[in-house]
Design a protein around this motif. Structure first.
Motif, PDB file in Angstrom:
ATOM      1  N   TYR A  66       0.844  -1.207   0.000  1.00 35.75           N
ATOM      2  CA  TYR A  66       0.000   0.000   0.000  1.00 35.75           C
ATOM      3  C   TYR A  66       0.879   1.256   0.000  1.00 35.75           C
ATOM      4  CZ  TYR A  66      -3.002   3.673   1.908  1.00 35.75           C
ATOM      5  OH  TYR A  66      -3.657   4.864   2.136  1.00 35.75           O
ATOM      6  N   SER A  67       1.902   1.238   0.838  1.00 37.12           N
ATOM      7  CA  SER A  67       2.926   2.289   0.775  1.00 37.12           C
ATOM      8  C   SER A  67       4.186   1.772   1.448  1.00 37.12           C
ATOM      9  CB  SER A  67       2.456   3.584   1.431  1.00 37.12           C
ATOM     10  OG  SER A  67       3.328   4.643   1.063  1.00 37.12           O
ATOM     11  N   TYR A  68       5.294   2.470   1.232  1.00 39.79           N
ATOM     12  CA  TYR A  68       6.563   2.013   1.793  1.00 39.79           C
ATOM     13  C   TYR A  68       7.540   3.176   1.872  1.00 39.79           C
ATOM     14  CZ  TYR A  68       8.562   2.455  -2.844  1.00 39.79           C
ATOM     15  OH  TYR A  68       8.997   2.983  -4.024  1.00 39.79           O
ATOM     16  N   SER A  69       8.594   2.947   2.647  1.00 37.80           N
ATOM     17  CA  SER A  69       9.708   3.897   2.674  1.00 37.80           C
ATOM     18  C   SER A  69      11.001   3.112   2.797  1.00 37.80           C
ATOM     19  CB  SER A  69       9.576   4.864   3.859  1.00 37.80           C
ATOM     20  OG  SER A  69      10.725   5.684   3.954  1.00 37.80           O
ATOM     21  N   VAL A  86      10.394  -0.278   5.202  1.00 35.05           N
ATOM     22  CA  VAL A  86       9.204  -0.334   6.054  1.00 35.05           C
ATOM     23  C   VAL A  86       8.008  -0.157   5.131  1.00 35.05           C
ATOM     24  CG1 VAL A  86       7.937   0.786   7.924  1.00 35.05           C
ATOM     25  CG2 VAL A  86      10.408   0.673   8.001  1.00 35.05           C
ATOM     26  N   ALA A  87       6.950  -0.927   5.353  1.00 34.27           N
ATOM     27  CA  ALA A  87       5.818  -0.838   4.428  1.00 34.27           C
ATOM     28  C   ALA A  87       4.503  -1.098   5.142  1.00 34.27           C
ATOM     29  CB  ALA A  87       5.984  -1.858   3.300  1.00 34.27           C
ATOM     30  N   TYR A  88       3.437  -0.596   4.556  1.00 29.53           N
ATOM     31  CA  TYR A  88       2.104  -1.077   4.877  1.00 29.53           C
ATOM     32  C   TYR A  88       1.719  -2.032   3.755  1.00 29.53           C
ATOM     33  CZ  TYR A  88       1.231   2.300   8.585  1.00 29.53           C
ATOM     34  OH  TYR A  88       1.279   3.023   9.760  1.00 29.53           O
ATOM     35  N   ARG A  96      -4.694  -3.294   6.313  1.00 30.15           N
ATOM     36  CA  ARG A  96      -3.376  -2.785   5.919  1.00 30.15           C
ATOM     37  C   ARG A  96      -2.496  -2.807   7.152  1.00 30.15           C
ATOM     38  NH1 ARG A  96      -6.142   2.063   2.322  1.00 30.15           N
ATOM     39  NH2 ARG A  96      -6.531   0.746   0.501  1.00 30.15           N
ATOM     40  N   LEU A  98       1.426  -2.951   9.197  1.00 31.20           N
ATOM     41  CA  LEU A  98       2.815  -2.493   9.163  1.00 31.20           C
ATOM     42  C   LEU A  98       3.752  -3.693   9.134  1.00 31.20           C
ATOM     43  CD1 LEU A  98       4.349   0.236   9.303  1.00 31.20           C
ATOM     44  CD2 LEU A  98       4.804  -0.338  11.683  1.00 31.20           C
ATOM     45  N   ILE A 111       4.608   0.495  -4.989  1.00 31.58           N
ATOM     46  CA  ILE A 111       3.215   0.428  -4.552  1.00 31.58           C
ATOM     47  C   ILE A 111       2.453  -0.520  -5.479  1.00 31.58           C
ATOM     48  CG2 ILE A 111       1.067   1.770  -4.414  1.00 31.58           C
ATOM     49  CD1 ILE A 111       2.677   4.040  -3.193  1.00 31.58           C
ATOM     50  N   ASN A 112       1.587  -1.335  -4.891  1.00 25.19           N
ATOM     51  CA  ASN A 112       0.786  -2.363  -5.593  1.00 25.19           C
ATOM     52  C   ASN A 112       1.563  -3.642  -5.896  1.00 25.19           C
ATOM     53  OD1 ASN A 112      -1.603  -1.030  -5.512  1.00 25.19           O
ATOM     54  ND2 ASN A 112      -1.430  -0.156  -7.570  1.00 25.19           N
TER      55      ASN A 112
END
Lengths: 137, 388
Positions: A66-69, A86-88, A96, A98, A111-112
């Protein structure tokens, strides 16, 4: 196991089945028998309808990012782990959550991106739920 | 119950230092309390209500009431991170309107810089139910905000260059603030070339880590009338809690979606009436998302909105954080909050630095963000004016 730190999680009566399942390489979450919501994070009631009639159910272990850094350098025990992701992750069943994406070059994460559960287990038996690239792609 | 016009900010004070060695946290609370009371023309014995949040040591307001030497009829320990102090203004206005008190003192202080604590402080949340599901994945505070930025970029096409515009505007203001921690102007290029901390956020997308504090004095209309100092009326207040909602995380919206409209409705104003905005700026993405959620632009258009110097005082579309904000000036105790209200009061009193004073600043908005952006957070909006 991945090269990321494991941890001494706090296990209590509300969360014990989740951690027991991870040690058996399965992802179990409570599902509310009243409103059918999958409950995240595990607890003794459903935060959607407040029912306490929950049933533990095995999840598919599949999801998408879903998102990440990409964290360049972590703190404390993570100081030597960087760069790490790190991601959701959105589970196929909805929540969703962590986590970390492991076994993939950080710059290849997007993402995806389809991912699957990795039951990241240390020699001492400690385990965390992380995710890796889905083998189908 | 509306609190519109029922309470006034009579005193506002920001500690001048950004590194404070050899003092205790409570001592800094006392220093800012003295500063705000002097600004209002009041004394400690006039105070009958005291407000503080998690940065206050010991038993919160109970410990601090004794330490400061206060005789109180009302206290409030509400802790919502960086939004606490704006919510305290709302709570003070409500308590004053209900007749519980007449002179409310709000303080914030912290020493993360000289104590070596740096950013964070998550240890206090060790017993929280979510800890074992969130705290062991190397999630730094920056990384949490970085994931919100990444998702915003994905959904709306926002760019790092647009986020950099926010830092550039804050720095252009900070150069005029002799107390600002960072007083150098920066370019978009310099932001983009600064070290990547948690992709896509660079070092210059992040706020400063400073010691310091601030205080506010909120008074009843009766007290305000007796004071010679210009008192700033509270026109609108709004607060919202947003959490992960059983795993239905939505990283591109904040609680400002709810707190903003509440505050505007109470004030009887719209975003286009606002002359100056103090927007909580822990990171550049915090500002961009908040501006959208408060209705200053359409959702997803924040990147366009902040471009081309729109946030730069005094003549930008929406001058913001004219003290330099948390990005450059001050982020005491890792939670600006109160500094947002203080600079809004300066603007309304025509006491901002002349280079950044917004001409004829009639209405100002201050917004605080507490906790972690879009996941487990408090959003507090205040609208302040010159007269009721």
């Amino acid at each position: 196991m991945s090269f990321l730190p494991l941890a001494d999680v706090e296990v209590n009566n509300e969360t014990q089945p989740f951690w027991d399942a991870l040690r058996n390489n399965t992802l179990m979450l409570p599902r509310c028998t009243a409103c059918q919501s999958v409950v995240w994070y595990p607890r003794a009631h459903c935060p959607v309808c407040f029912s306490t009639q929950l049933q533990w159910e095995e999840m598919s272990g599949r999801g998408t990012v879903y998102s990440y850094s990409i964290v360049a350098k972590g703190n404390g025990r993570w100081k030597e782990s960087g760069p790490y992701v790190v991601a959701y992750v959105e589970l196929a069943e909805g929540p969703r959550i962590l986590t970390n994406i492991v076994g993939v070059a950080p710059t290849d994460v997007h993402i995806n991106m389809p991912v699957v559960a990795v039951f990241d287990t240390g020699d001492d038996g400690r385990v965390l739920l992380r995710f890796g690239a889905s083998p189908e792609i | 119950m509306s609190v519109r016009g029922k309470a006034f900010i009579a005193g506002a004070y920001e500690h001048p230092l950004r590194t404070i060695p050899n003092k205790t946290v409570q001592q800094v609370h006392a220093e800012v309390a003295a500063g705000a009371l002097a600004d209002a023309g009041l004394s400690l014995s006039d105070v009958d209500a005291y407000f503080c949040a998690g940065d206050a040591p010991g038993f919160g307001a109970l410990s601090m009431a004794e330490y400061l030497g206060l005789e109180l009829t009302h206290i409030d320990n509400t802790e919502t991170g960086g939004s606490s102090y704006l919510l305290h203004v709302q709570h003070a206005a409500e308590a004053i309107a209900a007749g519980h008190c007449h002179v409310a003192l709000i303080t914030l202080a912290g020493l993360p810089r000289s104590s070596g604590a740096g950013i964070g402080g998550a240890g206090r949340f060790g017993s929280a139910p979510e800890v074992s599901f969130e705290n062991f994945f190397g999630l730094s505070i920056v990384a949490g905000y970085a994931m919100a930025a990444r998702r915003h970029m994905y959904e709306f096409g926002t760019t790092s260059k647009q986020l950099a515009e926010i830092k550039v505007a804050a720095a252009s203001h900070a150069q005029h603030n002799p107390n600002a921690f960072l007083q150098n102007v920066v370019t978009i290029e310099e932001v983009l070339q600064s070290k990547m901390v948690a992709d896509p956020l660079h070092m210059l997308d992040c706020c400063v880590v400073t010691d310091g504090g601030g205080a506010l004095v909120v008074v009843s209309p009766e007290v305000a009338r007796k004071l010679s100092r210009q008192c700033v009326p509270v026109l609108g207040t709004g607060f919202a809690v947003k959490h992960v909602n059983n795993g239905r995380i939505d990283l591109t919206h904040t609680g400002a979606v709810v707190s903003g409209p509440r505050a505007f409705a109470e004030a009887g104003l719209t975003p286009s009436d606002i002359c100056y905005a103090s927007i909580y700026d822990s990171f550049t993405i915090t500002v961009l998302t908040t501006l959208e959620d408060l209705g200053f632009c359409e959702k997803g258009k924040g990147g366009e909105f902040v471009s081309n110097g729109a946030l730069q005082a005094p003549f930008g579309k929406l001058p913001f954080n004219t003290d330099g904000g948390g990005l450059c000036n001050n982020h005491p105790s890792n939670r600006g909050g109160i500094t947002k209200v203080i600079e809004a009061v300066r603007q309304l009193r025509n006491e901002a630095h002349p280079a950044v004073q917004v001409p004829n600043c009639q209405f100002a908005l201050a917004h605080g963000t507490g906790g972690n952006l879009a996941t487990r957070m408090g959003s507090a909006t205040l609208i302040l004016g010159q007269e009721v």
